[in-house]
Design an enzyme around this catalytic site. Sequence first.
Site, PDB file in Angstrom:
ATOM      1  N   ALA A  32       0.900  -1.250  -0.058  1.00  0.00           N
ATOM      2  CA  ALA A  32       0.024   0.188  -0.027  1.00  0.00           C
ATOM      3  C   ALA A  32       0.686   1.384  -0.071  1.00  0.00           C
ATOM      4  CB  ALA A  32      -1.064  -0.066   1.325  1.00  0.00           C
ATOM      5  N   LEU A  33       1.908   1.211  -0.813  1.00  0.00           N
ATOM      6  CA  LEU A  33       3.064   2.342  -1.028  1.00  0.00           C
ATOM      7  C   LEU A  33       2.248   3.745  -1.334  1.00  0.00           C
ATOM      8  CD1 LEU A  33       5.900   0.638  -2.733  1.00  0.00           C
ATOM      9  CD2 LEU A  33       5.201   0.580  -0.351  1.00  0.00           C
ATOM     10  N   GLY A  36       5.194   8.703   1.393  1.00  0.00           N
ATOM     11  CA  GLY A  36       6.358   8.537   2.246  1.00  0.00           C
ATOM     12  C   GLY A  36       7.265   7.274   1.975  1.00  0.00           C
ATOM     13  N   HIS A  37       6.780   6.153   1.623  1.00  0.00           N
ATOM     14  CA  HIS A  37       7.457   5.116   0.754  1.00  0.00           C
ATOM     15  C   HIS A  37       8.383   5.406  -0.091  1.00  0.00           C
ATOM     16  CE1 HIS A  37       3.954   2.647   2.665  1.00  0.00           C
ATOM     17  NE2 HIS A  37       4.970   2.122   3.315  1.00  0.00           N
ATOM     18  N   GLN A 152      11.139   7.583  10.139  1.00  0.00           N
ATOM     19  CA  GLN A 152      10.951   7.836  11.627  1.00  0.00           C
ATOM     20  C   GLN A 152       9.606   8.101  12.225  1.00  0.00           C
ATOM     21  OE1 GLN A 152      13.548  11.582  11.844  1.00  0.00           O
ATOM     22  NE2 GLN A 152      15.187  10.506  11.326  1.00  0.00           N
ATOM     23  N   VAL A 180       7.183  12.089   6.537  1.00  0.00           N
ATOM     24  CA  VAL A 180       6.642  12.653   5.296  1.00  0.00           C
ATOM     25  C   VAL A 180       5.138  12.950   5.751  1.00  0.00           C
ATOM     26  CG1 VAL A 180       5.948  12.719   2.756  1.00  0.00           C
ATOM     27  CG2 VAL A 180       8.163  11.534   3.687  1.00  0.00           C
ATOM     28  N   LEU A 188       1.740  10.726   6.781  1.00  0.00           N
ATOM     29  CA  LEU A 188       1.596   9.818   5.548  1.00  0.00           C
ATOM     30  C   LEU A 188       1.471   8.494   6.172  1.00  0.00           C
ATOM     31  CD1 LEU A 188       3.351  10.920   2.413  1.00  0.00           C
ATOM     32  CD2 LEU A 188       0.769  10.682   2.678  1.00  0.00           C
TER      33      LEU A 188
END
EC number: 6.3.2.1
Length: 333
Positions: A32-33, A36-37, A152, A180, A188
């Site tokens: 489920a990218l 952020g990924h 993070q 992000v 996100l």
Amino acid sequence: MTPAPPTLLRTADELHARVRQGRRAVVMTMGALHEGHATLIRTARQAAGPDGEVVVTVFVNPLQFGAGEDLDRYPRTLDADLRLAGQAGADAVFAPAVDEVYPGGEPQVRVTAGPMGERLEGASRPGHFDGMLTVVAKLLHLTRPDLALFGQKDAQQLALIRRMVRDLNFGVEIVGVPTVREEDGLALSSRNRYLSPRERRTALALSQALFAGLDRHAAQEALRARAREVPATHARAEALNALGESRAAADAHAVSHAVPGGPDAVRAAARLVLDDAARLDPPLELDYLALVDPSDFTEIGDDHTGEAVLAVAARVGATRLIDNVPLVFGAAS
């Protein structure tokens, strides 16, 4: 020019058969990218360099889901994940089946997170971090990277992975990548898609609370710095007043004579926002608000100096969300 799609690998044998040149950087995901990924993958691409390799893992780990959690509901979007991973710079996507990662069923021997894994997220989700560390350990062995990158946003997870790698002598560099956020400040997360418009408005209180604590902390640190630069003596205050700097003199005097707000004031500023959100419709149901030492995730005291993490977890409707911001106390001393 459209980047070449990444190679889809389903087994460890396929991954191990790849010819390696340069450094291998791994980004571990449950699919489920989102952006952020993509940031993690782009950072991995830069770290690996033009001659290196970026591998993204996509594996929904059943060991990380407790009773009543959303394992079956967790989104699985491999085709979209492949497109995003390729656009961000991945060379390969390793998407194994459950029986490839756990060929004998659930593993009898697991990594235990220890006391740090029982706090905050660990207290709310018993066994979660044991499952997370077990699969991270397995995926590190299967992918054999030189470095692995983690967000993070999952601060406690990142701290535990770093501790595992250090304590168990894994030969890999762990890199943390800043959180992000969407334009409205919400961190996100794959779970954001579960929020209705009204729930999303309530969920914004998580980041707003953290920013309120961050602002309070910045103000305190600025006052302390000003107090050190402007000694709060009566003569000095009079001299500053004569120069038209009465606010600086007053601030310096107040800081030197008052009990420092410190961590408690940061917590209080964040809690005010969360308390207001608890009265919204739908309400925010707070799980925890904590200001902790990132080395062990215990609450910090008023005498703390150095790094800290202000962390929050809450439920809005059926969706549970987490967020955090890093702080440094006494940075100017």
